[in-house]
Design a protein around this motif. Structure first.
Motif, PDB file in Angstrom:
ATOM      1  N   VAL A   1      -0.380  -0.993  -9.899  1.00  0.00           N
ATOM      2  CA  VAL A   1      -0.889  -2.309  -9.499  1.00  0.00           C
ATOM      3  C   VAL A   1      -0.236  -2.644  -8.159  1.00  0.00           C
ATOM      4  N   GLN A   2      -0.950  -2.354  -7.089  1.00  0.00           N
ATOM      5  CA  GLN A   2      -0.428  -2.566  -5.744  1.00  0.00           C
ATOM      6  C   GLN A   2      -1.066  -3.758  -5.043  1.00  0.00           C
ATOM      7  N   LEU A   3      -2.114  -4.328  -5.644  1.00  0.00           N
ATOM      8  CA  LEU A   3      -2.904  -5.341  -4.966  1.00  0.00           C
ATOM      9  C   LEU A   3      -3.122  -6.547  -5.872  1.00  0.00           C
ATOM     10  N   ILE A   4      -2.708  -7.728  -5.404  1.00  0.00           N
ATOM     11  CA  ILE A   4      -3.156  -8.983  -6.004  1.00  0.00           C
ATOM     12  C   ILE A   4      -4.400  -9.383  -5.218  1.00  0.00           C
ATOM     13  N   SER A   5      -5.551  -9.305  -5.848  1.00  0.00           N
ATOM     14  CA  SER A   5      -6.811  -9.391  -5.108  1.00  0.00           C
ATOM     15  C   SER A   5      -7.432 -10.768  -5.094  1.00  0.00           C
ATOM     16  N   TYR A   6      -7.096 -11.656  -6.067  1.00  0.00           N
ATOM     17  CA  TYR A   6      -7.700 -12.983  -6.042  1.00  0.00           C
ATOM     18  C   TYR A   6      -7.025 -13.893  -7.056  1.00  0.00           C
ATOM     19  N   PHE A   7      -6.988 -15.206  -6.731  1.00  0.00           N
ATOM     20  CA  PHE A   7      -6.541 -16.252  -7.653  1.00  0.00           C
ATOM     21  C   PHE A   7      -7.696 -17.218  -7.904  1.00  0.00           C
ATOM     22  N   HIS A   8      -7.699 -17.803  -9.094  1.00  0.00           N
ATOM     23  CA  HIS A   8      -8.660 -18.876  -9.360  1.00  0.00           C
ATOM     24  C   HIS A   8      -8.158 -19.714 -10.526  1.00  0.00           C
ATOM     25  N   VAL A   9      -8.372 -21.018 -10.442  1.00  0.00           N
ATOM     26  CA  VAL A   9      -8.059 -21.927 -11.540  1.00  0.00           C
ATOM     27  C   VAL A   9      -9.371 -22.369 -12.159  1.00  0.00           C
ATOM     28  N   TRP A  10      -9.493 -22.177 -13.468  1.00  0.00           N
ATOM     29  CA  TRP A  10     -10.688 -22.579 -14.210  1.00  0.00           C
ATOM     30  C   TRP A  10     -10.238 -23.335 -15.443  1.00  0.00           C
ATOM     31  N   GLY A  11     -10.613 -24.611 -15.518  1.00  0.00           N
ATOM     32  CA  GLY A  11     -10.143 -25.443 -16.614  1.00  0.00           C
ATOM     33  C   GLY A  11      -8.638 -25.587 -16.566  1.00  0.00           C
ATOM     34  N   ASN A  12      -7.972 -25.272 -17.655  1.00  0.00           N
ATOM     35  CA  ASN A  12      -6.514 -25.368 -17.708  1.00  0.00           C
ATOM     36  C   ASN A  12      -5.843 -24.009 -17.574  1.00  0.00           C
ATOM     37  N   THR A  13      -6.561 -23.044 -16.986  1.00  0.00           N
ATOM     38  CA  THR A  13      -6.062 -21.673 -16.923  1.00  0.00           C
ATOM     39  C   THR A  13      -6.014 -21.172 -15.490  1.00  0.00           C
ATOM     40  N   LEU A  14      -4.910 -20.540 -15.145  1.00  0.00           N
ATOM     41  CA  LEU A  14      -4.761 -19.842 -13.872  1.00  0.00           C
ATOM     42  C   LEU A  14      -5.070 -18.366 -14.092  1.00  0.00           C
TER      43      LEU A  14
ATOM     44  N   ARG B   1       0.827  -1.204   0.000  1.00  0.00           N
ATOM     45  CA  ARG B   1       0.000   0.000   0.000  1.00  0.00           C
ATOM     46  C   ARG B   1       0.863   1.257   0.000  1.00  0.00           C
ATOM     47  N   THR B   2       2.140   1.099  -0.294  1.00  0.00           N
ATOM     48  CA  THR B   2       3.047   2.240  -0.188  1.00  0.00           C
ATOM     49  C   THR B   2       2.990   3.153  -1.401  1.00  0.00           C
ATOM     50  N   GLY B   3       2.620   2.614  -2.564  1.00  0.00           N
ATOM     51  CA  GLY B   3       2.637   3.394  -3.786  1.00  0.00           C
ATOM     52  C   GLY B   3       4.000   3.487  -4.423  1.00  0.00           C
ATOM     53  N   THR B   4       5.007   2.895  -3.778  1.00  0.00           N
ATOM     54  CA  THR B   4       6.367   2.954  -4.318  1.00  0.00           C
ATOM     55  C   THR B   4       6.818   1.627  -4.888  1.00  0.00           C
ATOM     56  N   ALA B   5       5.994   0.589  -4.789  1.00  0.00           N
ATOM     57  CA  ALA B   5       6.336  -0.730  -5.319  1.00  0.00           C
ATOM     58  C   ALA B   5       5.089  -1.351  -5.907  1.00  0.00           C
ATOM     59  N   GLY B   6       5.277  -2.231  -6.880  1.00  0.00           N
ATOM     60  CA  GLY B   6       4.156  -2.928  -7.477  1.00  0.00           C
ATOM     61  C   GLY B   6       3.964  -4.296  -6.853  1.00  0.00           C
ATOM     62  N   ALA B   7       2.748  -4.813  -6.956  1.00  0.00           N
ATOM     63  CA  ALA B   7       2.436  -6.135  -6.418  1.00  0.00           C
ATOM     64  C   ALA B   7       3.200  -7.207  -7.186  1.00  0.00           C
ATOM     65  N   ARG B   8       3.273  -8.414  -6.590  1.00  0.00           N
ATOM     66  CA  ARG B   8       4.035  -9.498  -7.186  1.00  0.00           C
ATOM     67  C   ARG B   8       3.323 -10.829  -6.976  1.00  0.00           C
TER      68      ARG B   8
END
Length: 326
Positions: free
Chosen positions: A181-194, A148-155
């Motif tokens: 892009v500071q927030l990775i908000s969600y992951f999901h696997v659907w079929g053969n795709t992440l 949340r710093t605004g000086t680095a991006g999410a990873r």
């Protein structure tokens, strides 16, 4: 329409009034888990129960190393592979977030360095997933770390799913060149795709093989709506992938796609509640029902709503706002 009957399980965060949120829940190996958070300087807690009934919850206390100023537990992840694993991710504003692993669900060991080596990376994503890409020889655990710093991006990082070595993580997506892009908000696997979702106008990224992540063109930036700030949650239900948004102007939105490319809007304004419900917070599937909870603006709302649907198109509100408590 009459609301469904709901029974309160706990008040004041399982009797610990300083815990201000019940933030995430998960099911693993015969237990339901709940993570609580302390917004004012305390340490987060994990609770579990075999039934979910009031009075049956016990606190997990064995963490190695011990939680230290981890104000929240933001995420869980589970797999049945290899006999079963459960993971949790913490938020820590001073030291950086951590990932912990357990086989039994009551004893937890850190398997990442704080912030993956960067104390500015404070917050784990709201969930973790296991995914095996087309060229992978083993499944991997994927985890996000945000700032949340605004000086680095999410990873986004990954590690072989059975790994317990805190140094054996690989950075697979780095937004350091795009610090919006500071927030990775969600992951999901659907079929053969992440898939993983972000803030910065609400983006959705995807891969079938981790060497290449591409931005979902159908979502673009917030489905073309500049007031969509974040893609908040993802789930698949009856052949469709569903996505929710955070929108403080119009209210959270719900979209779905049958193929990952063509998206249909289900609600533009939190089912007519508008900006009083500024985020459709979480999607869950139970049995034949799709559930959505809302995150509310307390100055405009009577409390959080919960909706449900059997077809993914027609939703009814399951509770009274805030379960009768603003």
């Amino acid at each position: 329409y009459a609301a469904d009957t709901w029974t309160q399980i706990t008040g004041s965060a399982f009797g610990v009034a300083t815990q201000t949120l019940v933030q995430e829940m998960e099911v693993y190996n015969g237990y339901v888990y709940a993570a609580t958070a302390q917004e004012n300087g305390g340490v987060a807690k994990v609770w579990r129960s075999t039934t979910g009934d009031s009075g049956t919850w016990t606190e997990d206390t064995v963490f190695s190393p011990a939680l230290s100023s981890d104000f929240a537990i933001h995420s869980f992840g589970v797999t049945t592979l290899g006999g079963g694993y459960i993971w949790l991710g913490t938020g820590n504003g001073s030291l950086g977030g951590s990932i912990y692993q357990s086989r039994t669900g009551d004893t937890w060991t850190a398997i990442s360095n704080r912030g993956f080596g960067n104390s500015a990376m404070t917050t784990s994503a709201p969930n973790m997933v296991v995914f095996q890409g087309s060229s992978d020889t083993t499944p991997y655990l994927y985890a996000g770390i945000s700032t949340r710093t605004g000086t680095a991006g999410a990873r986004v990082y990954r590690t072989p799913y059975a790994n317990s070595d805190s140094t054996a993580w690989t950075l697979v997506k780095d937004f350091s060149a795009d610090t919006e892009v500071q927030l990775i908000s969600y992951f999901h696997v659907w079929g053969n795709t992440l898939y993983f979702a972000t803030d910065d106008k609400g983006q959705l990224w995807q891969t079938t093989d981790t060497g290449t992540f591409t931005k979902n063109a159908g979502v673009g930036d917030g489905f073309g709506d500049p007031t969509n700030m974040v893609i908040s949650s993802l789930v698949d239900f009856k052949g469709y992938l569903y996505a929710t948004t955070t929108n403080i102007v119009k209210g959270g939105q719900l979209w779905r796609t049958p193929n990952g490319a063509n998206w249909q809007q289900i609600t533009p304004n939190a089912f007519a509640k508008g900006d009083s419900v500024n985020e459709l917070r979480s999607l869950r599937v139970s049995g034949n029902t799709l559930w959505i909870s809302g995150y509310t603006d307390t100055t405009k709302s009577l409390g959080t709503p919960v909706w449900r649907s059997n077809d993914g198109l027609n939703f009814v509100q399951s509770n009274t706002d805030g379960f009768g408590d603003t």
